[in-house]
Design a protein around this motif. Structure first.
Motif, mmCIF file in Angstrom:
data_model
loop_
_atom_site.group_PDB
_atom_site.id
_atom_site.type_symbol
_atom_site.label_atom_id
_atom_site.label_comp_id
_atom_site.label_asym_id
_atom_site.label_seq_id
_atom_site.Cartn_x
_atom_site.Cartn_y
_atom_site.Cartn_z
ATOM 1 N N VAL A 351 0.864 -1.168 0.000
ATOM 2 C CA VAL A 351 0.000 0.000 0.000
ATOM 3 C C VAL A 351 0.905 1.224 0.000
ATOM 4 O O VAL A 351 1.771 1.356 0.870
ATOM 5 N N GLN A 362 -7.589 3.458 1.006
ATOM 6 C CA GLN A 362 -6.499 2.870 1.780
ATOM 7 C C GLN A 362 -7.024 1.870 2.803
ATOM 8 O O GLN A 362 -6.435 0.800 3.006
ATOM 9 N N ASP A 363 -8.128 2.202 3.448
ATOM 10 C CA ASP A 363 -8.728 1.250 4.395
ATOM 11 C C ASP A 363 -9.184 -0.014 3.684
ATOM 12 O O ASP A 363 -9.011 -1.134 4.191
ATOM 13 N N ARG A 366 -6.127 -2.218 2.959
ATOM 14 C CA ARG A 366 -5.640 -2.933 4.155
ATOM 15 C C ARG A 366 -6.607 -4.041 4.552
ATOM 16 O O ARG A 366 -6.187 -5.157 4.907
ATOM 17 N N ASP A 367 -7.905 -3.729 4.504
ATOM 18 C CA ASP A 367 -8.903 -4.738 4.882
ATOM 19 C C ASP A 367 -8.856 -5.942 3.928
ATOM 20 O O ASP A 367 -8.979 -7.090 4.359
ATOM 21 N N ALA A 369 -6.278 -7.003 2.170
ATOM 22 C CA ALA A 369 -5.071 -7.787 2.450
ATOM 23 C C ALA A 369 -5.298 -8.710 3.643
ATOM 24 O O ALA A 369 -4.898 -9.886 3.623
ATOM 25 N N ARG A 370 -5.945 -8.185 4.683
ATOM 26 C CA ARG A 370 -6.243 -9.030 5.849
ATOM 27 C C ARG A 370 -7.214 -10.148 5.481
ATOM 28 O O ARG A 370 -7.044 -11.301 5.893
ATOM 29 N N CYS A 376 1.344 -7.531 3.962
ATOM 30 C CA CYS A 376 1.096 -6.189 3.422
ATOM 31 C C CYS A 376 2.116 -5.207 3.987
ATOM 32 O O CYS A 376 2.263 -5.090 5.207
ATOM 33 N N HIS A 377 2.847 -4.546 3.101
ATOM 34 C CA HIS A 377 3.770 -3.480 3.488
ATOM 35 C C HIS A 377 3.126 -2.134 3.148
ATOM 36 O O HIS A 377 2.304 -2.050 2.226
ATOM 37 N N GLU A 378 3.538 -1.105 3.852
ATOM 38 C CA GLU A 378 2.988 0.231 3.573
ATOM 39 C C GLU A 378 4.122 1.238 3.521
ATOM 40 O O GLU A 378 4.943 1.332 4.438
#
Length: 570
Positions: A351, A362-363, A366-367, A369-370, A376-378
């Motif tokens: 991300v 963005q949320d 991340r969601d 990826a979970r 997940c890298h940011e």
């Protein structure tokens, strides 16, 4: 089994181009399995020894010698079983050929007659045409041999073989996939069977090879065109079936309409070999296997994308893939395909928010990826953006920010992904779709930077349907598409709505229609002219894009080949 029944094994294998040793092993193992199942004849795919398409490997004498050596070794081990195996024959020229192996010898060779030279095919570059049809007598049973294109055109060599008495036509095939092609093949071959009153056995390659995917979908139809056995799509399988060769002969006796054709026709067919058949199989007939077709079409396309990605990664020796996950629908779909192809443990998402990235996207990234269970890298790209702005400030003084600054953001992201690739040996997956690729809505050395473009042949409207099929989150599917490279940016600021854009692209790219044709269909003239101009101008970008999976009839690069320097418009 009656003396007019042949137990046939269709070997739907996934070869690797150039892996002669591995492909030979697959064929050897297939013959052993067929013998264990009581099959008397094994049918393999076109050029299975080399994999398809071997392209300019066919210009190497030593490659052709090694392929022939593999055939000779298999022949020596053939026993009473009959195996028909595709390979490139080096003789007075090079031929796309089928070897007939039995009783410890190479008994005969059939040479492909019709060499396709359209779309993804370039066979006239490599092969000489064969002289005509060929049959093999297995005891009292006459079997015709054809290779792929030989049955796509009505008429010889398949009809010559049927007129010469073949009641079963074998077809070794490596037929690349596009959406819906399997059903097209079934309908076409069923018609060939009805026309010639012969059963047809179609044995196809399966697997991914660079941009191409081969869907398998091998099958046998009887002389009425009814499918009596079908292998799965997109998976290796040995399909064993008892074929009644007497049924077609009886039908020919009752249907006298074919007799004038037989009398006046001198078919160009040679009897390639007369073989003693293996002992008839004992025991119960194999269970009738007619694999269901994947439906709807989105399920079929999704399976093709999963297989194409898996084989590209595996056959090229990658252990892991990485992609930028933006929270948009394209990268979400690619992430899901990667997980389904490779498993969550072999996929990493990155991300890379900028000051213009919304909290919602963005949320969602991340969601997702979970939810997919992937690492997940940011990395915030704001510091890099500031550094570029500072470095370029003097040179850009007096000029307003424009697309240049937008493209810098994409290129920063591309650099980060390539850094991870270099450090860890990961394959970078790009996430652009066909609609964007068509009109150049992408950034060279930015979002085009990577090793494999999973959905590059998927129009945006298809991306939505595939995402619905996969069950991606509604928040991702329903969000208006945006590159988020400037405040409040939307794709439709730069492009027509995707429903309209894809209709224009379908006509211009897939069907080669011009402006007048498209406007005549009721499409807005201004949009048509703008889209055509964008497509033509973007050819130089597409030449520099990574390879990706073909799923339409006119994929860029493989099918549609246009000059970059081109003064013709429309």
């Amino acid at each position: 089994m009656s003396d007019r029944t042949l137990r046939l094994a269709l070997h739907q294998l996934n070869p690797t181009v150039g892996d002669l040793e591995g492909n030979e092993r697959k064929v050897r193992d297939g013959i052993a399995a067929a013998c264990a199942a009581g099959a008397q004849l094994s049918l393999f795919a076109e050029l299975v020894i080399t994999g398809y398409p071997p392209e300019d490997l066919l210009l190497k004498e030593h490659f052709l010698r090694d392929a022939r050596a593999a055939i000779d070794r298999l022949a020596a081990e053939s026993g009473e079983h009959v195996a028909v195996v595709g390979f490139p024959e080096r003789a007075e020229d090079v031929f796309n050929a089928a070897a007939v192996l039995s009783r410890g010898r190479l008994q005969a060779i059939y040479r492909k007659v019709l060499l396709p030279n359209y779309g993804v095919f370039d066979e006239q570059r490599y092969f000489q045409i064969g002289p005509g049809g060929g049959v093999v007598d297995v005891g009292d049973l006459r079997v015709g041999i054809t290779i792929c294109e030989d049955i796509w055109e009505p008429g010889p060599p398949a009809t010559d073989e049927a007129v010469a008495g073949a009641s079963l036509i074998l077809n070794l095939s490596a037929s690349p996939y596009h959406a819906g092609k399997g059903v097209e093949r079934e309908r076409m071959i069923a018609q060939r069977a009805r026309d010639s009153l012969a059963a047809y056995a179609f044995c196809a390659q399966v697997g991914g090879q660079d941009e191409l995917v081969f869907d398998g979908h091998s099958f046998v139809c009887d002389h009425t065109g009814e499918i009596v056995a079908r292998a799965a799509q997109f998976a290796e399988e040995m399909l064993v079936v008892d074929v009644d060769l007497g049924a077609g002969a009886k039908a020919r006796l009752r249907d006298t309409s074919h007799r004038p054709t037989v009398r006046r026709t001198a078919p160009q067919v040679v009897t390639l070999a007369r073989l003693e058949p293996a002992p008839p199989a004992t025991g119960a007939a194999p269970e009738r296997r007619v694999a269901p077709l994947l439906q709807p079409i989105e399920a079929e396309v999704y399976a093709a994308l999963v297989l194409g990605l898996r084989d590209y990664v595996e056959k090229n020796g990658f252990r892991h893939v990485v992609l930028g996950l933006s929270g948009g629908i394209d990268s979400a779909l690619v992430a899901a395909i990667a997980v389904d192809a490779l498993g969550a443990g072999r996929v990493t998402a990155v991300v890379m928010p900028s000051p213009y990235s919304s909290s919602g996207t963005q949320d969602d990234a991340r969601d997702l990826a979970r939810e997919l269970g992937i690492e997940c890298h940011e990395f915030s790209i704001a510091p890099a953006m500031e550094s570029y702005t500072e470095m370029l400030a003097a040179t850009f003084q007096g000029r307003e920010p424009d697309i240049t600054e937008e493209n810098l953001q994409a290129r920063i992201r591309g650099n980060l992904l390539m850094a991870l690739s270099n450090k860890f040996g990961w394959l970078v997956l790009t996430t652009g779709n066909k609609s964007e690729m068509s009109v150049g809505y992408s950034t060279l050395y930015g979002d085009l930077a990577g090793g494999f473009a999973v959905i590059k042949d998927c129009p945006k409207t298809l991306v939505y349907r595939l995402s619905e099929h996969r069950g991606l989150p509604r928040s991702i599917i329903d969000r208006p598409p945006s590159a988020e490279l400037r405040p409040d940016q939307r794709d439709e600021d730069s492009l027509p709505p995707y429903e309209l854009l894809d209709r224009i692209l379908e006509g211009y790219v897939e069907q080669d229609l011009g402006t007048e044709d498209l406007v005549g269909q009721g499409l807005p003239e201004a949009d048509v002219e703008r889209v055509i101009r964008l497509v033509d101008l973007a050819e130089y970008k597409r030449r520099q894009a990574p390879p990706g999976i073909k799923i339409t009839t006119r994929a860029f690069g493989r099918d549609r080949r246009m000059p970059i320097t081109n003064g013709y418009r429309g």
